[in-house]
Design a protein around this motif. Structure first.
Motif, short mmCIF file in Angstrom:
data_model
loop_
_atom_site.label_atom_id
_atom_site.label_comp_id
_atom_site.label_asym_id
_atom_site.label_seq_id
_atom_site.Cartn_x
_atom_site.Cartn_y
_atom_site.Cartn_z
N ARG A 165 -58.62 19.20 -60.21
CA ARG A 165 -57.97 18.60 -59.04
C ARG A 165 -56.80 19.46 -58.56
NH1 ARG A 165 -56.57 12.70 -60.96
NH2 ARG A 165 -56.58 12.16 -58.74
N GLU A 173 -57.70 18.79 -55.09
CA GLU A 173 -56.89 17.95 -54.22
C GLU A 173 -55.60 18.65 -53.81
OE1 GLU A 173 -56.38 13.93 -55.70
OE2 GLU A 173 -58.24 14.11 -56.83
N SER A 190 -52.05 19.83 -49.81
CA SER A 190 -52.79 18.67 -50.33
C SER A 190 -53.94 18.33 -49.40
CB SER A 190 -51.85 17.47 -50.44
OG SER A 190 -52.61 16.29 -50.57
N THR A 246 -55.57 15.35 -50.00
CA THR A 246 -55.71 13.90 -50.17
C THR A 246 -54.37 13.22 -49.91
OG1 THR A 246 -55.17 14.06 -52.51
CG2 THR A 246 -57.50 14.24 -51.91
#
Lengths: 335, 335
Positions: free
Chosen positions: B232, B265, B284, B286
């Motif tokens: 992530r 992410e 980012s 998200t």
């Protein structure tokens, strides 16, 4: 806030619209390895026909790529695996104009009694063979033609159909980057977003689903960059590993990055396959015609994007290509 | 084919429009290191004011980047180098809402007798200090607000002004990719293309002017990719070379490529500067708030794009950042 007028209708288009209104059971199909424009246009047309209370099946020679699975949540995309297709009275061929682009489905469809409709934005070579055709090779995407059809029939696309048209447009214009991005394309995209399409979510699904190894693989290929002809020609190579060929890179990131270099006009990417073959992908940023280059090596495509599969060792094929590509630069300079 | 309606006007906007109509000599300015939205909006407003027979000067704290030189062919973008600005009765501040964002120009403008108009799409902190303001932080770009102003004043933008608005929109939406790309943004883009803007030419000027070394430099940075938190979090590092810092990469290609990995992410890019400092760029994909992360290290920005300059050795700063970033993932999971 924004309004799109109803496009004028030609006589040929009226025949196509009549066939859509008269038919009862429709089989929608497209070319082998269906791309975003093909399946997006199928989704959009399925939405239009459903609004007209028709029965609709989508059946392609190959399955839909995972990056478009958001469309597969609203429509069933059949992949032909032999046997009889569902009973239908109209076949609609989308995003190509020849049944032989439909792979194993071609013979089955050609032999059927259904009437044939073509919806496409490519140039057609040869005599017309269809019952009706809705063709405009000035349109940025086949999905854009389906949007015109919806407007001409007075049908408002639902969200699923709108996602189809949006998918068509963004995949065939390189997300609004290519020179086919015209005012109608952007106006239709605006209309689709107003009807609930979420560009951010679709961008993530279509372009942001790479494997974790992708950045490293991309970096490795970029490290092979060589320039010729004062930086107008850029070449990258992917040698095979062990017994197999070099793995294919996901997407066009390397080609896009090389095109971003100011001096570069032509990009050649060479991937060594198993069995003494080399796969060429060629891209042009200018008037340089990479289709003509690819044809010299038994391949083809478009002026700005072409490919070929060439026999030979990687280094030897590269030398031949660089010589041929350089000669075309010099010819273009008139020397 | 497409028509954009005249947007409704609020009372505050009417004051702004009146100031534009009443003033005679306008000085347009923006923030330090003016970006595409800032200079695009200035170009567009200059076009509107010229159509109203006003005198207009554009004067920024810094010069225009070469990638936008097509705008500089139609407008003179002054870069302040001391002394008195041209005589003017209205100052228009575009793409920011505080004079202290204008660097060395701030004091000169604050001391002047001119009336002050702000046109901006950012959130303003603190009390209003201006004579009038045309602000909507829901707009994708400041240039889009100038397009609304043109429509409200009934002025048709010429091609040069249309290029300004288009520049604003594409640079602030990541060429229609970011989540701020709404229906109005696309509809206005369609209108601009209908008025002669060539998206292909502008794409080449803004994004395809990289140096020949760019692909190799990009590949080198991608080779440093490390993943944390089950993929992530992705981190790349640029160690300094010799006595100087690591050279800055042109554009966001590395950040974009890492964001394209499905699991990713958050992306952190760390560039070692001279003098024991490390420059962080954080992105980012998200809801993860990289602004909050950057603030822990004395930086800031937006939720999806932030940065900081951090004291320490590259490896040590990386460790601290990975620990802090990972903690925020775990906090978000509620453990």
């Amino acid at each position: 806030m924004i309004s799109l007028s109803k496009p004028p209708t030609t006589a040929a288009q009226r025949e196509a619209l009549e066939l859509l209104q008269q038919g009862r059971r429709f089989l929608l199909t497209g070319h082998v390895r269906p791309d975003g424009d093909c399946i997006g246009a199928e989704a959009a047309l399925a939405s239009v026909l459903t609004a007209l209370d028709k029965e609709v099946w989508i059946l392609n020679p190959d399955p839909v790529e995972p990056q478009f699975d958001y469309l597969a949540r609203d429509f069933v995309f059949g992949a032909y695996d032999g046997g009889e297709p569902p009973r239908h009275d109209v076949t609609v061929l989308l995003d190509c104009s020849e049944l032989d682009r439909c792979g194993r489905l071609a013979d089955v469809l050609a032999g059927g009694a259904s009437r044939k409709l073509v919806i496409d934005h490519h140039l057609h070579h040869g005599p017309p063979w269809w019952d009706a055709a809705y063709v405009d090779h000035g349109a940025s995407a086949t999905g854009l033609l389906v949007h015109r059809i919806a407007r001409q029939l007075g049908i408002e696309l639902d969200r699923a159909g709108a996602q189809g048209v949006f998918t068509s447009i963004v995949t065939d214009t390189g997300w609004f980057k290519y020179s086919n991005t015209d005012a109608e394309t952007l106006a239709v995209a605006a209309d689709l977003v107003a009807h609930g399409v979420d560009p951010d979510a679709l961008y993530r699904s279509i372009y942001q689903r790479k494997r974790r190894s992708h950045p490293l693989e991309t970096g490795k290929v970029l490290a092979t960059t060589e320039y010729y002809e004062d930086g107008r020609l850029a070449v990258v190579t992917m040698p095979r590993e062990g017994d197999g060929g070099a793995p294919a890179l996901d997407g066009d990131d390397v080609l896009d990055l090389l095109r971003a270099v100011e001096s570069v006009e032509v990009v050649l990417s060479l991937r060594e396959l198993a069995g003494g073959l080399v796969k060429l992908s060629a891209r042009s940023k200018t008037d340089y015609d990479v289709n003509a280059l690819a044809r010299l090596f038994g391949g083809g495509g478009h002026r700005k994007a072409s490919g070929a599969t060439i026999e030979g060792e990687l280094d030897e094929v590269k030398d031949r290509l660089v010589i041929a590509a350089s000669r075309r630069f010099r010819e273009a300079r008139g020397s």
